[in-house]
Scaffold this motif. Structure first.
Motif: not given
Ligand code: ZN
Ligand code: DX5
Length: 223
Positions: A34-38, A176-178
């Motif tokens: 689970i990827h959590i963006d703060v 990788v992200d985005g």
């Molecule tokens: Zn992210």
């Protein structure tokens, strides 16, 4: 040699009015993490959630919580995110004056430590940091928002980092992200990524589609 890749669902694209349930559903749909963006409204223009929300959603999944800190001077908050239940804690190279100190601290607390690079940051800054991290996150977009398009030049950067990891014999997550979607994921994995973050591509269509959306991203890795 074939090796599976890992998928991390970015809950930035989830329905925040029922975040716990959303975490449960993507877990059920087969997400590996689970990827959590703060986000703090300073390092990036957007503001999201902090440790108190993370600790509330923690009981909804046993999968690793991959916490991506897009905040200035992240060292100030590392203890809080670890207490909240982070399994991986990633800081941005650009946000910390002493990234090695912070990465070392995170590792000593028994949590995996990650370093993220913005698209404008060259990969060679990693050479002095590799010994201190378990994960490298290459941002394929300028961080701050979900639903953006991958910047093509960043895929070349993934390849360069993958070569660097081979050169130094480092077995770490190359995340990788985005803007990752079923159409571009093959190229991204071919470049060397082994941990794929996706928000929109997973959450689009609602709960009934999570499993199908996650499967569509799961391409085999060929070494
Ligand atoms: Zn992210
Ligand atoms: C962007 C975030 C991402 C975002 C990805 O700053 O770090 O994790 O949620 O979303 P998509 O996959 O929709 O680009």
């Amino acid at each position: 040699m074939k090796e599976n890749i890992n998928i991390a669902a970015s809950i930035l694209s989830a329905d925040f009015s029922k975040l716990g349930q959303e975490v449960k559903e993507v877990d059920k749909g087969g997400s590996d993490m689970i990827h959590i963006d703060v986000m703090d409204g300073s390092f990036v223009p957007n503001i999201t959630i902090g440790p108190s929300v993370i600790s509330k959603i923690r009981p909804f999944s046993k999968k690793p919580f991959d916490v991506h800190l897009m905040i200035d001077s992240p060292a100030r908050h590392v203890d809080d995110f670890i207490s909240a239940g982070a399994d991986i804690l990633t800081i941005h190279y650009e946000a910390d004056k002493h990234p090695i100190r912070t990465l070392d601290y995170i590792k000593r607390k028994g949590v995996k430590a990650g370093i993220a690079l913005n698209p404008a940051t060259p990969e060679n800054v990693l050479e002095g940091i590799l010994d201190y991290c378990d994960l490298i996150l290459i941002m394929l977009v300028n961080p701050g928002f979900g639903g953006q398009k991958t910047i093509p030049s960043q895929i070349k950067k993934v390849k360069e980092v993958s070569n660097m990891l081979k050169k130094y014999k480092k077995e770490v997550y190359l995340e990788v992200d985005g803007g990752v979607n079923p159409l571009n994921v093959k190229n991204i994995v071919k470049a060397g990524a082994n941990l794929i973050v996706a928000g929109n591509a997973i959450f689009k269509g609602g709960t009934n589609f999570y499993k199908k959306n996650i499967s569509a991203l799961r391409v085999p890795r060929v070494k």
